[in-house]
Design a protein around this motif. Structure first.
Motif, PDB file in Angstrom:
ATOM      1  N   SER A 253       0.819  -1.204   0.000  1.00 35.27           N
ATOM      2  CA  SER A 253       0.000   0.000   0.000  1.00 35.27           C
ATOM      3  C   SER A 253       0.858   1.261   0.000  1.00 35.27           C
ATOM      4  O   SER A 253       0.578   2.227  -0.725  1.00 35.27           O
ATOM      5  CB  SER A 253      -0.933   0.003   1.213  1.00 35.27           C
ATOM      6  N   LEU A 254       1.915   1.265   0.802  1.00 29.85           N
ATOM      7  CA  LEU A 254       2.820   2.422   0.828  1.00 29.85           C
ATOM      8  C   LEU A 254       3.469   2.618  -0.538  1.00 29.85           C
ATOM      9  O   LEU A 254       3.651   3.752  -0.996  1.00 29.85           O
ATOM     10  CB  LEU A 254       3.889   2.234   1.909  1.00 29.85           C
ATOM     11  N   ASP A 255       3.813   1.513  -1.174  1.00 32.09           N
ATOM     12  CA  ASP A 255       4.445   1.592  -2.496  1.00 32.09           C
ATOM     13  C   ASP A 255       3.524   2.278  -3.505  1.00 32.09           C
ATOM     14  O   ASP A 255       3.973   3.052  -4.351  1.00 32.09           O
ATOM     15  CB  ASP A 255       4.796   0.179  -2.967  1.00 32.09           C
ATOM     16  N   LYS A 256       2.224   1.999  -3.394  1.00 31.45           N
ATOM     17  CA  LYS A 256       1.257   2.587  -4.325  1.00 31.45           C
ATOM     18  C   LYS A 256       0.966   4.052  -4.004  1.00 31.45           C
ATOM     19  O   LYS A 256       0.735   4.862  -4.901  1.00 31.45           O
ATOM     20  CB  LYS A 256      -0.055   1.788  -4.283  1.00 31.45           C
ATOM     21  N   LYS A 257       0.963   4.392  -2.719  1.00 37.10           N
ATOM     22  CA  LYS A 257       0.489   5.712  -2.304  1.00 37.10           C
ATOM     23  C   LYS A 257       1.590   6.770  -2.195  1.00 37.10           C
ATOM     24  O   LYS A 257       1.290   7.970  -2.203  1.00 37.10           O
ATOM     25  CB  LYS A 257      -0.235   5.598  -0.960  1.00 37.10           C
ATOM     26  N   LEU A 258       2.846   6.341  -2.074  1.00 36.44           N
ATOM     27  CA  LEU A 258       3.939   7.297  -1.908  1.00 36.44           C
ATOM     28  C   LEU A 258       4.684   7.484  -3.223  1.00 36.44           C
ATOM     29  O   LEU A 258       4.999   6.513  -3.916  1.00 36.44           O
ATOM     30  CB  LEU A 258       4.924   6.798  -0.844  1.00 36.44           C
ATOM     31  N   SER A 259       4.974   8.716  -3.565  1.00 34.27           N
ATOM     32  CA  SER A 259       5.752   9.006  -4.772  1.00 34.27           C
ATOM     33  C   SER A 259       6.859   9.991  -4.425  1.00 34.27           C
ATOM     34  O   SER A 259       6.678  10.862  -3.567  1.00 34.27           O
ATOM     35  CB  SER A 259       4.868   9.583  -5.875  1.00 34.27           C
ATOM     36  N   ASP A 260       8.002   9.850  -5.094  1.00 29.95           N
ATOM     37  CA  ASP A 260       9.109  10.780  -4.866  1.00 29.95           C
ATOM     38  C   ASP A 260       8.690  12.209  -5.183  1.00 29.95           C
ATOM     39  O   ASP A 260       9.092  13.161  -4.522  1.00 29.95           O
ATOM     40  CB  ASP A 260      10.325  10.394  -5.716  1.00 29.95           C
ATOM     41  N   ALA A 261       7.872  12.381  -6.232  1.00 31.42           N
ATOM     42  CA  ALA A 261       7.476  13.724  -6.654  1.00 31.42           C
ATOM     43  C   ALA A 261       6.654  14.434  -5.592  1.00 31.42           C
ATOM     44  O   ALA A 261       6.859  15.618  -5.316  1.00 31.42           O
ATOM     45  CB  ALA A 261       6.690  13.638  -7.962  1.00 31.42           C
ATOM     46  N   GLU A 262       5.729  13.709  -4.961  1.00 29.60           N
ATOM     47  CA  GLU A 262       4.830  14.336  -3.992  1.00 29.60           C
ATOM     48  C   GLU A 262       5.354  14.252  -2.565  1.00 29.60           C
ATOM     49  O   GLU A 262       5.166  15.187  -1.775  1.00 29.60           O
ATOM     50  CB  GLU A 262       3.452  13.674  -4.061  1.00 29.60           C
ATOM     51  N   HIS A 263       6.025  13.159  -2.230  1.00 26.65           N
ATOM     52  CA  HIS A 263       6.387  12.905  -0.833  1.00 26.65           C
ATOM     53  C   HIS A 263       7.889  12.984  -0.555  1.00 26.65           C
ATOM     54  O   HIS A 263       8.314  12.755   0.581  1.00 26.65           O
ATOM     55  CB  HIS A 263       5.856  11.532  -0.402  1.00 26.65           C
TER      56      HIS A 263
END
Length: 291
Positions: A253-263
């Motif tokens: 779930s973290l892999d899907k919801k976290l992005s380098d661009a946003e987080h």
């Protein structure tokens, strides 16, 4: 900011959620680390905790072994468990001189009353001893699910003060969170941190595979939320405490919801709860499946 100072893998976007992971061990888990070492990636950062019932010599010995086995030691400092400035000075001299330690992680610690002159992690940073001994990276705590002794606003205030102090003393800050089970709480917390302009790299604490009763015991001891709804998301039924659980759902779930661009740059820190080999095996299986 040079992310390579935190970990070489962090200069490039992650290919999956276990890229650049770190692990945690206690000073008494030396044999466990020897057993798990062949399964752990060379250069992995391994934190050595500062818990009651340990001797300073044990902690130094553990840090030395981490280095000897080809890993990078991160040594914990528990402010309220340090009995004097002289003890802190000697410990820093030992871990840097004998284990080449360049990274520390500082917490206030659990004792309600300090055992020496320090009540907070900020006071450790302000001593000037860290830079005296060549410490380069200083980790401070983050609490995605809150903290029993501090309000949400107080936690953000303390974090910003500690990060500013680390930088003022010429070192690079890192945030390492308490382990959590709730993916939504974690992602929301990282988002709020970035919205506050805090651009520091983060290691998100996640539990390694462990027996369900053991997981819940650690959660209760650490003040981590373990509601029935959160545990169901994580894959645990509170009515059936037999068996073991792994962080598969949480990490996916973290892999899907976290992005380098946003987080920003975010990596995982695994709490093995005494099961270093099982955690390393789980990480390797996850990596193979998602590479």
């Amino acid at each position: 900011m040079s992310y390579a100072a935190i970990h070489p893998d962090w200069e490039k976007p992650r290919s999956n959620m276990v890229d650049g992971y770190s692990l945690e061990m206690t000073a008494k888990e030396i044999e466990g680390l020897r057993e798990a070492a062949p399964l752990i990636r060379p250069g992995t950062q391994i934190a050595v905790t500062f818990l009651p019932g340990e001797e300073m010599e044990q902690r130094v010995e553990a840090a030395v072994l981490v280095r000897q086995l080809g890993f990078e030691p991160i040594v914990h400092l528990s402010a309220r468990r340090l009995t004097s400035e002289a003890e802190l000075d000697k410990y820093l001299a030992d871990i840097t001189g004998k284990a080449g330690v360049k990274r520390v992680f500082i917490i206030a610690g659990d004792p309600p009353e300090p055992e020496g002159p320090y009540s907070t992690s900020l006071e450790i940073i302000e001593t000037g001893l860290l830079e005296k001994y060549g410490i380069q990276i200083v980790g401070v705590g983050g609490h995605p699910e809150g903290h029993p002794n501090n309000s949400k606003d107080e936690l953000w205030d303390w974090m910003e003060r500690k990060l500013a102090a680390v930088r003022a003393h010429g070192m690079t800050p890192l945030i390492v969170t308490q382990f959590a089970f709730d993916d939504d709480a974690i992602v929301e917390w990282v988002g709020e941190m970035r919205s506050r302009g805090i651009d520091v790299p983060v290691r998100l604490g996640v539990p390694g595979p462990a027996g369900i009763k053991r997981l819940l015991g650690f959660a209760k001891r650490c003040g981590v939320g373990a509601s029935a709804s959160v545990m169901k998301k994580y894959g645990i039924s509170l009515t059936n405490l037999i068996g073991s659980a792994g962080p598969d759902k949480l990490v996916d779930s973290l892999d899907k919801k976290l992005s380098d661009a946003e987080h920003g740059r975010v990596r995982l820190h695994f709490y093995p709860f005494g099961a270093l080999t099982a955690s390393a095996e789980w990480i390797n299986k996850y990596d193979a499946k998602h590479s």
